[in-house]
Design a protein around this motif. Structure first.
Motif, PDB file in Angstrom:
ATOM      1  N   UNK A   1       0.824  -1.209   0.000  1.00 37.40           N
ATOM      2  CA  UNK A   1       0.000   0.000   0.000  1.00 37.40           C
ATOM      3  C   UNK A   1       0.860   1.261   0.000  1.00 37.40           C
ATOM      4  N   UNK A   2       1.915   1.276   0.828  1.00 39.47           N
ATOM      5  CA  UNK A   2       2.790   2.451   0.873  1.00 39.47           C
ATOM      6  C   UNK A   2       3.444   2.708  -0.468  1.00 39.47           C
ATOM      7  N   UNK A   3       3.925   1.640  -1.109  1.00 40.21           N
ATOM      8  CA  UNK A   3       4.571   1.789  -2.402  1.00 40.21           C
ATOM      9  C   UNK A   3       3.564   2.240  -3.447  1.00 40.21           C
ATOM     10  N   UNK A   4       2.384   1.636  -3.439  1.00 38.88           N
ATOM     11  CA  UNK A   4       1.354   1.963  -4.423  1.00 38.88           C
ATOM     12  C   UNK A   4       0.970   3.443  -4.334  1.00 38.88           C
ATOM     13  N   UNK A   5       0.815   3.937  -3.102  1.00 33.16           N
ATOM     14  CA  UNK A   5       0.431   5.334  -2.910  1.00 33.16           C
ATOM     15  C   UNK A   5       1.581   6.290  -3.234  1.00 33.16           C
ATOM     16  N   UNK A   6       2.808   5.860  -2.965  1.00 39.63           N
ATOM     17  CA  UNK A   6       3.967   6.742  -3.150  1.00 39.63           C
ATOM     18  C   UNK A   6       4.489   6.752  -4.577  1.00 39.63           C
ATOM     19  N   UNK A   7       4.261   5.644  -5.300  1.00 41.37           N
ATOM     20  CA  UNK A   7       4.795   5.510  -6.656  1.00 41.37           C
ATOM     21  C   UNK A   7       3.691   5.048  -7.615  1.00 41.37           C
ATOM     22  N   UNK A   8       2.720   5.918  -7.885  1.00 40.98           N
ATOM     23  CA  UNK A   8       1.596   5.515  -8.743  1.00 40.98           C
ATOM     24  C   UNK A   8       2.022   5.161 -10.165  1.00 40.98           C
ATOM     25  N   UNK A   9       3.219   5.575 -10.571  1.00 41.99           N
ATOM     26  CA  UNK A   9       3.697   5.283 -11.920  1.00 41.99           C
ATOM     27  C   UNK A   9       4.642   4.089 -11.969  1.00 41.99           C
ATOM     28  N   UNK A  10       4.720   3.304 -10.888  1.00 45.91           N
ATOM     29  CA  UNK A  10       5.653   2.174 -10.875  1.00 45.91           C
ATOM     30  C   UNK A  10       5.326   1.187 -12.004  1.00 45.91           C
ATOM     31  N   UNK A  11       6.337   0.434 -12.418  1.00 43.38           N
ATOM     32  CA  UNK A  11       6.188  -0.531 -13.512  1.00 43.38           C
ATOM     33  C   UNK A  11       5.705  -1.900 -13.038  1.00 43.38           C
TER      34      UNK A  11
END
Length: 282
Positions: A178-188
């Motif tokens: 969740x933290x990554x998803x919210x912090x990096x919405x453009x992740x691959x």
């Protein structure tokens, strides 16, 4: 500065002894190309480039991530230091991040664009994540979301600034995902799947697919199978993969032993048939 036990086949990358945090105060990292085992890494890359066909692609080694490396060097004391020696922790995290930036810059150059795998750090995967930097966040499962934002996020962002859209291994931890998803919405790329020791702390594949719906994100499924339910669960995941093009499966039974080899092969054959029948019906 870490001393490794390379005779330890299971964990050759774990230091013989952890390093006190204060020893990094005045530490100056050596030239990256000459440091530690890096010359051997480059020699191995050159060997495969010389003696294998160009069709065989070469992946960047799994370089982990800033907090995972800091945790490996200092040990679990790192998390205590986050509360009482915050500046020292930030100093180490910045040093590790600087070295990672060098690593993710130089190693792909050694491999060369024509031989570089599209799945950085994922040597077992043929899924093209199209990311130039892969970050393992396993250790983030041991800290709170607030500590992730304070001690990890600033350094992950530096990697994003250098390399663009990132690929993440959250170890299927719910709050890390969740933290990554919210912090990096453009992740691959990210991962999900049931892991027994995490229990309810796991982000399920179904939940993850709901979260990333409509995004250009590859989802890697790293799931531990439950004894007696293997075929049922794999078929469920194959059905989900049929509805989400950027998804691939990596599954295991943690209880499997060599005596189970034939049963595993038979299971794979059954799933292959199921998969191909589904493709024909599309």
């Amino acid at each position: 500065g870490a001393v490794l036990n390379l005779q330890n086949d299971a964990f050759p990358d774990i230091p013989v002894a952890h390093i006190p945090l204060e020893q990094f105060d005045d530490f100056k990292p050596p030239s990256f190309a000459e440091a530690g085992l890096i010359p051997a890494v480059r020699e191995e890359i050159d060997f495969y480039k010389t003696y294998t066909p160009t069709e065989i692609l070469i992946s960047v080694p799994n370089l982990q991530g800033p907090v995972k490396i800091a945790h490996t060097l200092v040990g679990s004391d790192l998390f205590l230091h986050m509360t009482v020696q915050t500046e020292r922790v930030h100093h180490l995290m910045q040093m590790v991040t600087d070295v990672l930036i060098e690593a993710w810059t130089q190693i792909p150059q050694w491999i060369g664009e024509e031989r570089l795998s599209p799945s950085p750090g994922l040597s077992y995967s043929i899924a093209a994540t199209r990311s130039r930097c892969f970050i393992s966040e396993c250790s983030c499962n041991l800290i709170s979301p607030d500590y992730y934002r304070k001690f990890v996020l600033p350094y992950d962002r530096q990697l994003e600034q250098h390399f663009g859209r990132l690929a993440f291994h959250p170890c299927s931890g719910r709050h890390v995902f969740e933290n990554i998803f919210e912090s990096f919405p453009e992740m691959r790329y990210t991962e999900a799947g049931w892991i027994e020791h995490l229990g309810k702390g796991t982000i399920s594949v179904e939940e993850a697919l709901e979260r990333i719906a409509g995004r250009d994100i590859t989802l890697g499924v790293g799931e531990e199978l439950v004894s007696g339910q293997e075929e049922k669960r794999i078929k469920e995941l194959v059905d989900l993969a049929g509805k989400h093009n950027n998804m691939y499966l990596s599954l295991c039974g943690m209880y499997w032993q060599p005596k189970d080899d034939k049963a595993i092969i038979d299971l794979r054959k059954q799933i292959d048939k199921y998969y191909h029948r589904g493709r024909k019906s599309l």
